[in-house]
Design a protein around this motif. Structure first.
Motif, short mmCIF file in Angstrom:
data_model
loop_
_atom_site.label_atom_id
_atom_site.label_comp_id
_atom_site.label_asym_id
_atom_site.label_seq_id
_atom_site.Cartn_x
_atom_site.Cartn_y
_atom_site.Cartn_z
N TYR A 150 1.22 -3.20 -11.60
CA TYR A 150 -0.15 -3.23 -11.09
C TYR A 150 -0.19 -3.69 -9.63
O TYR A 150 -0.89 -3.11 -8.79
N LYS A 151 0.56 -4.73 -9.33
CA LYS A 151 0.59 -5.25 -7.96
C LYS A 151 1.15 -4.21 -7.00
O LYS A 151 0.60 -3.98 -5.91
N LEU A 152 2.24 -3.57 -7.41
CA LEU A 152 2.88 -2.57 -6.55
C LEU A 152 1.93 -1.41 -6.27
O LEU A 152 1.76 -1.00 -5.12
N ASN A 157 -1.94 1.55 -2.85
CA ASN A 157 -3.32 1.98 -2.64
C ASN A 157 -3.85 1.45 -1.31
O ASN A 157 -4.49 2.18 -0.54
N LYS A 158 -3.59 0.19 -1.04
CA LYS A 158 -4.05 -0.43 0.21
C LYS A 158 -3.42 0.26 1.42
O LYS A 158 -4.07 0.45 2.46
N LYS A 202 -6.51 1.42 -12.91
CA LYS A 202 -6.77 0.01 -12.63
C LYS A 202 -6.31 -0.41 -11.23
O LYS A 202 -6.63 -1.51 -10.78
N SER A 203 -5.58 0.48 -10.56
CA SER A 203 -5.08 0.18 -9.21
C SER A 203 -5.79 1.01 -8.15
O SER A 203 -5.36 1.03 -6.99
N LYS A 236 -5.80 8.43 -4.02
CA LYS A 236 -6.54 7.18 -3.83
C LYS A 236 -8.04 7.47 -3.90
O LYS A 236 -8.53 8.41 -3.30
N ASN A 237 -8.74 6.65 -4.65
CA ASN A 237 -10.18 6.80 -4.69
C ASN A 237 -10.78 6.51 -3.32
O ASN A 237 -10.18 5.79 -2.51
#
Length: 238
Positions: A150-152, A157-158, A202-203, A236-237
């Motif tokens: 999830y963190k990765l 995404n960022k 969720k990411s 990416k949203n």
């Protein structure tokens, strides 16, 4: 690539096949952690061994599925040949890998490719923001615990621009066997379409499409009877 060392290298010969020596064929392979060959425009893919062919097909697939003149990240780039493949279509490619020795070697190996650069970093410590049009990350997420997956993915995404594309692969439904655990490369097992979709959503991603690959055909298909790898394209949203 835990399952890599659990297989025998198949050759077209009447002799009994010998165990596949991963490090002999892949000097920067770290006992099965990554494949290693030097990519050039004249490379004859048919001369590669089956593991190398399997890997290069993922990058050729990624190259076909990105737009021209993009800024690309090749995260967990391994020995860098994939970054070079992506560079043929991209404005720039940044390859990142955790292994210092590998990064220093491929910086020299591909120093003539001016739109490719390499950095030695831990992917859980990257801090890019709206920098890449596409991120490619093959055989990566299974090396992390589910919490760190999830963190990765959130860091990916960022780092992507709005509507940026993430293309990645992972072993499909790899069992948590004693042999696999002894090799020590992978931390998450039994990865399937449903798990990946949940992690992505969720990411901050939307799963566009998923595909499959195996060692028999190497090429990537929407459907396969024998599924050994799952390859995904996500967006990416906004």
């Amino acid at each position: 690539m835990k399952n890599i060392l659990l297989k025998l290298f198949k050759r077209n010969t009447t002799k009994q096949p010998e165990p596949y020596d991963f490090d002999k064929s892949n000097p920067l392979g770290d006992g099965g952690e990554r494949v290693d060959f030097t990519y050039t425009s004249s490379l004859d893919i048919s001369k590669l061994d089956m593991y190398q062919q399997n890997h290069i097909q993922r990058y050729l697939f990624a190259e076909k599925n990105i737009d021209k003149n993009l800024a690309c990240g090749d995260f967990a780039c391994g020995t860098g040949y994939g970054s070079v493949i992506l560079s043929k279509k991209s404005k720039s490619v940044l390859g990142i890998d955790l292994n210092t020795k590998v990064i220093e070697e491929i910086k020299k190996r591909y120093q003539s490719i001016k739109n490719v650069s390499f950095e030695n970093k831990n992917l859980l410590e990257i801090d890019f923001e709206n920098e890449f049009d596409a991120i490619i990350s093959f055989e990566t997420i299974e090396h992390f615990t589910e919490e760190n997956i999830y963190k990765l993915l959130s860091l990916y995404n960022k780092g992507l621009k709005s509507k940026g594309k993430l293309i990645f692969s992972t072993p499909y439904m790899q069992e948590e066997s004693e042999d696999a655990k002894k090799l020590g490369f992978h931390l998450t097992f039994y990865i399937n379409e449903e798990k990946v979709k949940t992690w992505l959503e969720k990411s901050g991603f939307r799963l566009e499409k998923h595909y499959y690959q195996n060692y028999q055909t190497h090429t990537i298909h929407e459907e396969l009877d024998n599924k050994e790898f799952l390859i995904c394209i996500a967006e990416k949203n906004a």
